[in-house]
Write a protein that holds these residues in place. Structure first.
Motif, PDB file in Angstrom:
ATOM      1  N   GLU A   5     -27.057  78.672  30.675  1.00 31.74           N
ATOM      2  CA  GLU A   5     -25.599  78.719  30.545  1.00 31.74           C
ATOM      3  C   GLU A   5     -25.097  77.346  30.126  1.00 31.74           C
ATOM      4  N   THR A   6     -24.147  77.327  29.196  1.00 25.54           N
ATOM      5  CA  THR A   6     -23.533  76.073  28.776  1.00 25.54           C
ATOM      6  C   THR A   6     -22.041  76.283  28.555  1.00 25.54           C
ATOM      7  N   GLN A   7     -21.295  75.213  28.756  1.00 22.82           N
ATOM      8  CA  GLN A   7     -19.843  75.255  28.533  1.00 22.82           C
ATOM      9  C   GLN A   7     -19.428  73.968  27.848  1.00 22.82           C
ATOM     10  N   GLY A   8     -18.741  74.101  26.729  1.00 24.19           N
ATOM     11  CA  GLY A   8     -18.195  72.941  26.027  1.00 24.19           C
ATOM     12  C   GLY A   8     -19.246  72.008  25.442  1.00 24.19           C
ATOM     13  N   LEU A   9     -20.375  72.547  25.002  1.00 21.56           N
ATOM     14  CA  LEU A   9     -21.448  71.729  24.450  1.00 21.56           C
ATOM     15  C   LEU A   9     -21.054  71.183  23.083  1.00 21.56           C
ATOM     16  N   THR A  10     -21.230  69.874  22.890  1.00 25.36           N
ATOM     17  CA  THR A  10     -20.926  69.217  21.625  1.00 25.36           C
ATOM     18  C   THR A  10     -22.061  68.270  21.279  1.00 25.36           C
ATOM     19  N   LYS A  11     -22.491  68.286  20.009  1.00 23.67           N
ATOM     20  CA  LYS A  11     -23.524  67.363  19.538  1.00 23.67           C
ATOM     21  C   LYS A  11     -22.998  66.670  18.290  1.00 23.67           C
ATOM     22  N   VAL A  12     -22.974  65.336  18.328  1.00 23.93           N
ATOM     23  CA  VAL A  12     -22.458  64.537  17.228  1.00 23.93           C
ATOM     24  C   VAL A  12     -23.559  63.595  16.747  1.00 23.93           C
ATOM     25  N   TYR A  13     -23.801  63.581  15.436  1.00 19.05           N
ATOM     26  CA  TYR A  13     -24.750  62.650  14.824  1.00 19.05           C
ATOM     27  C   TYR A  13     -23.956  61.571  14.097  1.00 19.05           C
ATOM     28  N   ARG A  14     -24.447  60.355  14.151  1.00 16.97           N
ATOM     29  CA  ARG A  14     -23.797  59.250  13.461  1.00 16.97           C
ATOM     30  C   ARG A  14     -24.641  58.899  12.235  1.00 16.97           C
ATOM     31  N   ASP A  41     -19.650  72.005  18.129  1.00 12.98           N
ATOM     32  CA  ASP A  41     -18.386  71.545  18.694  1.00 12.98           C
ATOM     33  C   ASP A  41     -17.843  72.573  19.688  1.00 12.98           C
ATOM     34  N   ASN A  42     -17.864  72.207  20.949  1.00  9.76           N
ATOM     35  CA  ASN A  42     -17.297  73.018  22.024  1.00  9.76           C
ATOM     36  C   ASN A  42     -17.941  74.417  22.091  1.00  9.76           C
ATOM     37  N   VAL A  43     -19.268  74.464  22.134  1.00  8.05           N
ATOM     38  CA  VAL A  43     -20.017  75.717  22.183  1.00  8.05           C
ATOM     39  C   VAL A  43     -20.198  76.151  23.636  1.00  8.05           C
ATOM     40  N   THR A  44     -19.861  77.400  23.911  1.00 11.38           N
ATOM     41  CA  THR A  44     -20.013  77.951  25.254  1.00 11.38           C
ATOM     42  C   THR A  44     -20.748  79.285  25.144  1.00 11.38           C
ATOM     43  N   PHE A  45     -21.810  79.449  25.941  1.00  7.93           N
ATOM     44  CA  PHE A  45     -22.530  80.715  25.963  1.00  7.93           C
ATOM     45  C   PHE A  45     -23.360  80.822  27.231  1.00  7.93           C
ATOM     46  N   SER A  46     -23.795  82.051  27.516  1.00  6.06           N
ATOM     47  CA  SER A  46     -24.739  82.282  28.619  1.00  6.06           C
ATOM     48  C   SER A  46     -25.776  83.297  28.139  1.00  6.06           C
ATOM     49  N   ILE A  47     -27.015  83.083  28.566  1.00  7.46           N
ATOM     50  CA  ILE A  47     -28.121  83.948  28.174  1.00  7.46           C
ATOM     51  C   ILE A  47     -28.741  84.526  29.439  1.00  7.46           C
ATOM     52  N   GLU A  48     -28.784  85.841  29.489  1.00  6.44           N
ATOM     53  CA  GLU A  48     -29.364  86.518  30.639  1.00  6.44           C
ATOM     54  C   GLU A  48     -30.886  86.568  30.493  1.00  6.44           C
TER      55      GLU A  48
END
Length: 66
Positions: A5-14, A41-48
């Motif tokens: 489960e994740t809420q508000g996942l963000t990954k930024v590369y420079r 950007d702001n990814v939310t999901f859950s995996i059963e």
């Protein structure tokens, strides 16, 4: 209960912006101008448990081999 489960996942590369030409390459050795690229950007999901999941993203074209 979720297996993952994740809420508000963000990954930024420079990445740095290279100026064109030889002078741009030489200047890039000293001082670089950076730019942020958001991969997620702001990814939310859950995996059963037992679920199959795929994550599709837009990709930049690859360079042809030399």
């Amino acid at each position: 209960m979720s297996a993952i489960e994740t809420q508000g996942l963000t990954k930024v590369y420079r990445t740095y912006k290279k100026a064109p030409g030889i002078m741009g390459a030489i200047k890039g050795l000293g001082k670089r101008d950076y730019e942020e690229v958001r991969a997620a950007d702001n990814v939310t999901f859950s995996i059963e448990e037992g679920e199959f999941v795929g994550f599709s993203v837009r990709m930049a074209p690859a360079k042809p081999p030399c």
